[in-house]
Design a protein around this motif. Sequence first.
Motif, short mmCIF file in Angstrom:
data_model
loop_
_atom_site.label_atom_id
_atom_site.label_comp_id
_atom_site.label_asym_id
_atom_site.label_seq_id
_atom_site.Cartn_x
_atom_site.Cartn_y
_atom_site.Cartn_z
N THR A 207 12.54 -3.86 -16.20
CA THR A 207 13.95 -4.45 -16.18
C THR A 207 13.94 -5.73 -16.91
OG1 THR A 207 13.77 -4.55 -13.82
CG2 THR A 207 15.63 -3.38 -14.71
N TYR A 208 14.81 -6.43 -17.39
CA TYR A 208 14.66 -7.78 -18.19
C TYR A 208 15.63 -8.66 -17.03
CZ TYR A 208 12.05 -5.83 -21.92
OH TYR A 208 11.11 -5.10 -22.56
N GLY A 209 15.24 -9.94 -17.09
CA GLY A 209 16.10 -10.79 -16.49
C GLY A 209 16.36 -11.88 -17.55
N PHE A 210 17.51 -12.55 -17.53
CA PHE A 210 17.77 -13.69 -18.41
C PHE A 210 18.48 -14.92 -17.84
CE2 PHE A 210 17.83 -9.63 -20.73
CZ PHE A 210 17.01 -9.85 -21.74
N ALA A 211 17.88 -16.14 -17.76
CA ALA A 211 18.14 -17.00 -16.60
C ALA A 211 18.32 -18.27 -17.50
CB ALA A 211 17.15 -17.01 -15.92
N LEU A 212 19.49 -18.99 -17.11
CA LEU A 212 20.03 -20.52 -17.62
C LEU A 212 19.81 -21.20 -16.49
CD1 LEU A 212 21.07 -21.93 -20.11
CD2 LEU A 212 23.31 -21.74 -19.09
N THR A 213 19.13 -22.11 -16.75
CA THR A 213 18.67 -23.15 -15.26
C THR A 213 19.43 -24.57 -15.81
OG1 THR A 213 16.48 -22.28 -15.17
CG2 THR A 213 16.96 -24.33 -13.90
N PHE A 214 20.10 -25.23 -15.10
CA PHE A 214 20.96 -26.29 -15.21
C PHE A 214 21.01 -27.39 -13.83
CE2 PHE A 214 23.84 -22.76 -14.57
CZ PHE A 214 24.52 -23.18 -13.22
N TYR A 215 21.45 -28.47 -14.18
CA TYR A 215 21.43 -29.23 -12.83
C TYR A 215 22.71 -29.49 -12.42
CZ TYR A 215 16.32 -29.84 -13.87
OH TYR A 215 15.22 -29.49 -13.80
N GLU A 216 22.85 -29.61 -11.28
CA GLU A 216 24.06 -30.07 -10.25
C GLU A 216 23.91 -31.15 -9.34
OE1 GLU A 216 26.53 -25.50 -10.48
OE2 GLU A 216 25.72 -26.71 -8.42
N GLU A 217 24.97 -31.87 -9.23
CA GLU A 217 24.84 -33.07 -8.25
C GLU A 217 24.69 -32.55 -7.06
OE1 GLU A 217 27.53 -36.73 -7.07
OE2 GLU A 217 27.91 -35.82 -9.10
N VAL A 218 23.94 -33.00 -6.34
CA VAL A 218 23.62 -32.64 -4.71
C VAL A 218 24.66 -33.32 -3.85
CG1 VAL A 218 22.07 -32.71 -2.71
CG2 VAL A 218 21.28 -32.58 -5.10
N THR A 219 25.52 -32.43 -3.38
CA THR A 219 26.94 -33.22 -2.50
C THR A 219 26.47 -33.27 -1.04
OG1 THR A 219 27.59 -30.91 -2.43
CG2 THR A 219 28.50 -32.57 -4.20
N CYS B 221 22.57 -12.20 -24.48
CA CYS B 221 22.60 -12.80 -23.07
C CYS B 221 22.59 -14.38 -22.89
CB CYS B 221 21.49 -12.45 -21.97
SG CYS B 221 21.39 -10.60 -21.75
N ARG B 222 21.96 -15.02 -23.88
CA ARG B 222 21.78 -16.38 -23.94
C ARG B 222 23.22 -16.88 -24.02
NH1 ARG B 222 17.32 -18.79 -27.01
NH2 ARG B 222 17.17 -20.87 -26.17
N LYS B 223 23.90 -16.40 -25.10
CA LYS B 223 25.23 -16.71 -25.16
C LYS B 223 26.19 -16.49 -24.23
CE LYS B 223 25.51 -15.82 -30.29
NZ LYS B 223 25.60 -15.23 -31.36
N VAL B 224 26.01 -15.43 -23.54
CA VAL B 224 26.97 -15.15 -22.40
C VAL B 224 26.82 -16.30 -21.25
CG1 VAL B 224 27.24 -13.64 -20.19
CG2 VAL B 224 26.95 -12.67 -22.76
N LEU B 225 25.45 -16.39 -20.96
CA LEU B 225 25.37 -17.29 -19.84
C LEU B 225 25.52 -18.85 -20.16
CD1 LEU B 225 21.78 -16.16 -18.65
CD2 LEU B 225 23.92 -15.98 -17.52
#
Length: 1274
Positions: free
Chosen positions: A103-115, A206-210
């Motif tokens: 199976t394939y996985g497609f991941a987008l990693t981004f940063y969020e502020e720590v609250t 998948c890149r576009k969707v994410l």
Amino acid sequence: MTTGFSSNSCRFADYFVICGLDTESGLEPDELSGENFEQSPLRRTFKSKVLAHYPENVEWSPFDQDAVGMLCMPKGLAFRTQADTREPQFHSFIITREDGSRTYGFALTFYEEVTSKQICSAMQTLYHMHNAEQYDILHTPTTPRCPEDQRHLHPHPLNPHPQHTLLPTPSISRLQRFNSYDISRDTLYVSKCICLIAPMAFPQACRKVLQQLHQAVSSPQPPPLPLESYVYNILYEVPLPPAGRSLKFSGVYGPVVCQRPSTAELPLFDFPISQVFELLGVENVLQLFTCALLEIQILLYSQHYQRLMTVAESITALMFPFQWQHVYVPILPASLLHFLDAPVPYLMGLHSNGEGDRTKLELPQEANLCFVDIDNHFIELPEDLPLFPNKLEFIQEISEVLLAFGVSPEGNPLHSQGQAKHRSFRSTDMVTDRRNGNLASSPLNSYLLRENETIARLQALVKRTGVSLEKLDVREDASSNKDLKVQCDEEELKMHQLNIQVREVFANRFTQMFADYEVFVIQPSQDKESWFSNRDQMQNFDKASFLSDQPEPYLPFLSRFLETQMFASFIDSKILCHDDEDKEHTLRVFDSRVDKIRMLNVRTPTLRTSMYQTCTNIDEAEKAIEMRVVKIDHTALHPHLLDMKIGQGRYEHGFFPRLQSDVLSTGPVSNKWAKRSAPAQWRRKDRQKQHAEHLYLDNDQREKYIQEARNLGTTIRQPKLSNLSPSVIAQTNWKFVEGLLKECRNKTKRMLVEKMGREAVELGHGEVSITGVEENTLIASLCDLLERIWSHGLQVKQGKSALWSHLLHYQESKEKTDAAPAGLGPPGLIHDIERRKSDAGAALAPLKVSLIRDMRHIQNIGEIKTDVGKARAWVRLSMEKKLLSRHLKKLLSDHELTKKLYKRYAFLRCDDEKEQFLYHLLSFNAVDYFCFTNVFTTIMIPYHVLVIPSKKLGGSMFTANPWVCVSGELAETGVLQVPKHTQEITFECQNLGKLTTVQMGHDNSGLYAKWLVEYVMVRNEITGHAYKFPCGRWLGKGVDDGSLERVLVGELVTPNSENEDRMCRTPPMQQSPGMMRRFVTISPNSKPKLNTSQIQEGVGEAINGIVKHFHKPEKERGSLTLLLCGEYGLVWALEQVFQHGFKSPRLFKNVFIWDFLEKSQVYFESAEQREVTPDENWQTRVRHFCRFMRAINSTSRNIGKDGKFQMLVCLGARDHLLHHWIALLADCPITVQMYEDTALIKDRSLVNSLIRVLQTLQEFNITLEASLVKGIGI
């Protein structure tokens, strides 16, 4: 490649996953990621968790929490402050289940502020602790590089080298630098990841969707619908595009298009191949491709996960129709680093910290490793990698495709970073630009390549290959009108076009190379059941015949490729498939292409040409893609509002929320796609049923067999990505140990079967013959196996060859212990001298069996520069000496050393397996290898010569000065003087190869110049091969036949050791017959008399041997000299013919055949002068005969009468004149005088049959060894 995706899934995506920081459990350091604590807390890694996944579970693809967590964020959580770059990063990954499906996985990693306040203050506390520790370190005088630099974030494209500065002297300001997080003034960010798990790889879609989903939470305006609607849509309402169709569905902000090739096209592949060529350049890609085909261990290294994945997937996709059969982990999570120890072929990707320091990387074994540093455009290859067939033309063809798309064949690593800027550039743009006068006359002087130093090479390539950009332009204009209607973006279309063109060029190489492979597939003769149970031992492909058809330059590559698991599996699937319906997709596509090539080149099925055939079906492949993109076949449902409670689905800006699991847990009830999968399953069952009927096996058995067939030799396909407990690691290593043992068993068996032939024939392989190339391949693969075994479980790696480094340790320890007690002979010799007894045992003092001495021999060979080379040479030498198993046993008997060098789980410390392994190697003693002598042809070798005079008439009174000249298959020594009192000498000269003849003689000086020699022994002092050259004749004037020199033909002496340690040996290659030949002719009556039928049989056997010799492949032929002049050779046989019925003269006078021939010559010459000529034919025969006789008689050499007869027979055989001469002599009046009436030569019918037998030699081109015809100018 989309092999084995779970076919029950008809949805585009199976799961939507969110990973990140779990505020409940707080910060957990990730020890497994191997990050050190000297790093500042912001640079450390912390454990990430799967926060949510929707739906909970899907029956056809169970959710693997560990694997997804590890691969979404392979390095765990990363923290940043507002000062750092926080660009979202996309990467894809692959999860291989234990049954080999993916199976394939497609991941987008981004940063969020720590609250969370707790997390922020925890970070602050970590910093305080860190600074206190650092403060101690700072007051030491060294100036380390600032740990801050050890960032594993991606260097900013504009500033690729982040602060590589040395720190100033210890001071408070330095502490400030460390203290880079202050809760009061800095904002803390943490990484988060959203991911799609899908049955097929559509990375672009998948890149576009994410990206659109991420944009929805990060843009100021909320999205048109709640996020749940979009996620629900992609999970339940978007189907997979059917084969050969395209599909359009909606993202949050724009349409997404994906397409899938039809069953007649190359399999689905959606990664940008151009990027691989930009990163590595054509030359490197091709080298990497060759390594992958030969199943060499491959380690990719980059700081970008997506690059690792793109390179790995591209290389495996280009292998079509073959499939990578071994461990495949394009992204190796940090916690699985011990997998680099795996002693099996693997293709793995390792994430680098971006410090770019390759030297710090501890790799367990490099003897057979291809290391690819993707970011630095650099590749390290294993030694002696063969060239891919037609490499230059192939590179040229690929380069033309790349140039047409504006990609530099040299690679352009910078370009791939700033891709977006130039991506849409294509050579057509240049051509139009030139028309508008914007560019210089050469279209390639574009801004893209201007700074690149490869421009000159490129232009040369363009000139050489004649890629006319004008021509390309025409093609472009044709397609550009359609481009207006294209439904996906321009870039994507170009990516698809470039991909398919490059893939077609690669696939075409295999269709050309294996165009007639079906002819050589060996269909099993027995039923499938027993075929499966004996699968390991069976040959499924006639390698020898296939290789014999190939052009010479292809052999080094092909002979190794045919030994790989991927080739065996490919042929297995061919054997298992009875009709097109059953064939796997790849096989069906490949076979149809091969058929097409056969139709085009209607030529004999096995005629081979090394002419390079370029790819012809690029256009139609491209058309298929363009057609799908111009007219979209399917459009999925649009996202819509879901049945949600009021207030659900509103989220805080800038944060990706956990979604409402109740609405996402199940799909719509009346989903046409869901229904569709049921009949598909039934259809599949039906097919399997038919298949089973073919095979007379029930379904489960068959599935099991196919699985077993796939898994053969690959006991472990895939590391299980789970939280690794010591027991799991131990189990994995145990699998490795078993796998190595099995591989060792199969290799030794295969090598013996090839070498012995006889056993192979019993297994139903026909006459198996092994060619030199193939033998080398097998031995090379044995060396690789030994390297893999020796590098399994190493404590500390030293040098590139684990085996050689172990040997060096052993040598060192032995020399220490042996140097201590004085007077035990030279240091380093092992004191277990084995007297190798042999029939020459008394004569030659036996060589000591010494592992260290064999190492010394190798160390003294200047031509071998590397450790890997030395290890291989040592293995070859030990194989040739039949000591491999014994030496390795000796090496491993030093338990202390083994314990010091190897971890407990290492193969070499598993006693039972080790014993079995040595036992398998012992079986090599059953056959003779010359794998050292034949390979190192230019090295200097010491030889020892010993002359054994007859004991009865000892040479004690002998006064003349003897000499010898030794010849082998590769060279000869020239005349060497032998001291007459010792009668032995040792000399060093370039490798002579297998020894064939010794010429010996003396200068006839002194009072007693007569010498009766029994035999001569010559031994190669490195390999220990001893050759015996029987003589049993006098050398001296007036005794025997008056000869002062003789040519002796030798053969290898096989030592018969009484040592139980050894297995029984086969007899040497030519048996030494029990019957004495023409030894000591003191009284003429002592010779055994043979009757006519025995003599005929002797001639037949001798001729037969020569005929067989020429029917063997050139690399395997033995010595022709032995067949002509050796025991029971042609000379001996004809001697028997002429001695039969020879009238015996007075008692003590010995008459020789040569006397008869000389008399005949005198008769013929006088007959010619009297012109008593029966016919023209007779005259030419007589002329030939007399010319040869005169030449031999007038030679300056002191050859006796029997030696002259031998020379005449050899020359007659070479020039195909023997049968003419026999006919002449049978009719000669001299025969009547000198032979009795019963003589064979007077019997008409016997002479005719003799002539017929001799005529069979006419079709062979006999080349004589120089020593046989020295001094004769014919």
